[in-house]
Design a protein around this motif. Structure first.
Motif, PDB file in Angstrom:
ATOM      1  N   ARG A  22       0.846  -1.187   0.000  1.00  0.00           N
ATOM      2  CA  ARG A  22       0.000   0.000   0.000  1.00  0.00           C
ATOM      3  C   ARG A  22       0.885   1.242   0.000  1.00  0.00           C
ATOM      4  O   ARG A  22       1.970   1.228   0.581  1.00  0.00           O
ATOM      5  CB  ARG A  22      -0.892   0.028   1.237  1.00  0.00           C
ATOM      6  CG  ARG A  22      -1.911  -1.075   1.262  1.00  0.00           C
ATOM      7  CD  ARG A  22      -2.825  -0.917   2.424  1.00  0.00           C
ATOM      8  NE  ARG A  22      -2.064  -0.977   3.675  1.00  0.00           N
ATOM      9  CZ  ARG A  22      -2.563  -1.341   4.830  1.00  0.00           C
ATOM     10  NH1 ARG A  22      -3.813  -1.663   4.932  1.00  0.00           N
ATOM     11  NH2 ARG A  22      -1.825  -1.373   5.906  1.00  0.00           N
ATOM     12  N   PRO A  23       0.408   2.331  -0.572  1.00  0.00           N
ATOM     13  CA  PRO A  23       1.175   3.576  -0.514  1.00  0.00           C
ATOM     14  C   PRO A  23       1.288   4.057   0.937  1.00  0.00           C
ATOM     15  O   PRO A  23       0.435   3.739   1.775  1.00  0.00           O
ATOM     16  CB  PRO A  23       0.352   4.563  -1.333  1.00  0.00           C
ATOM     17  CG  PRO A  23      -0.754   3.802  -1.951  1.00  0.00           C
ATOM     18  CD  PRO A  23      -0.802   2.441  -1.345  1.00  0.00           C
ATOM     19  N   ASN A  24       2.345   4.823   1.236  1.00  0.00           N
ATOM     20  CA  ASN A  24       2.547   5.312   2.599  1.00  0.00           C
ATOM     21  C   ASN A  24       1.393   6.167   3.093  1.00  0.00           C
ATOM     22  O   ASN A  24       1.112   6.215   4.277  1.00  0.00           O
ATOM     23  CB  ASN A  24       3.850   6.105   2.700  1.00  0.00           C
ATOM     24  CG  ASN A  24       5.055   5.205   2.565  1.00  0.00           C
ATOM     25  OD1 ASN A  24       4.984   4.024   2.870  1.00  0.00           O
ATOM     26  ND2 ASN A  24       6.156   5.758   2.100  1.00  0.00           N
TER      27      ASN A  24
END
Length: 113
Positions: free
Chosen positions: A87-89
């Motif tokens: 997942r993106p940060n």
């Protein structure tokens, strides 16, 4: 048939016909279905024949280790294929519990420490 009696049906022809309907065909020009289409992982680790299945903790630990081995293998294959799987940060998951309920949970965790 009596009440509580189970009727067993072995409709092999029906099962095979149904299987044909859901079978994923190998793409034209390919020798097999691409791994990314199945995400099929098989690990070498097995549960020993003499394993004490009644011991819940040992059983769960063994199943965890086997699963972890498969996950690592799958993530390695996905990384090799260049598939993004993290997942993106800045990913924000929608919470099931509201902030008030989560504060109660946090207070309970802090008290138990």
């Amino acid at each position: 048939m009596k009440s509580g009696e189970v009727r067993v049906v072995n409709d092999e022809a029906g099962i095979l016909a149904g299987l044909k309907g859901i079978r994923y065909a190998v793409p034209e020009g390919a020798s097999r279905v691409p791994w990314l289409e199945t995400l099929d992982i098989t690990v070498d680790q097995r549960i020993p024949d003499d394993f004490p299945v009644e011991n819940n903790i040992e059983r769960e630990n063994l199943l965890h280790d086997i699963t972890l081995q498969g996950v690592r293998e799958g993530l390695g294959k996905m990384a090799y294929l260049g598939v993004k799987f993290a997942r993106p940060n800045d990913f924000m998951a929608e919470m099931v519990k509201d902030d008030k309920q989560m504060k109660k949970v946090m207070r309970g965790l802090e008290r138990s420490r």
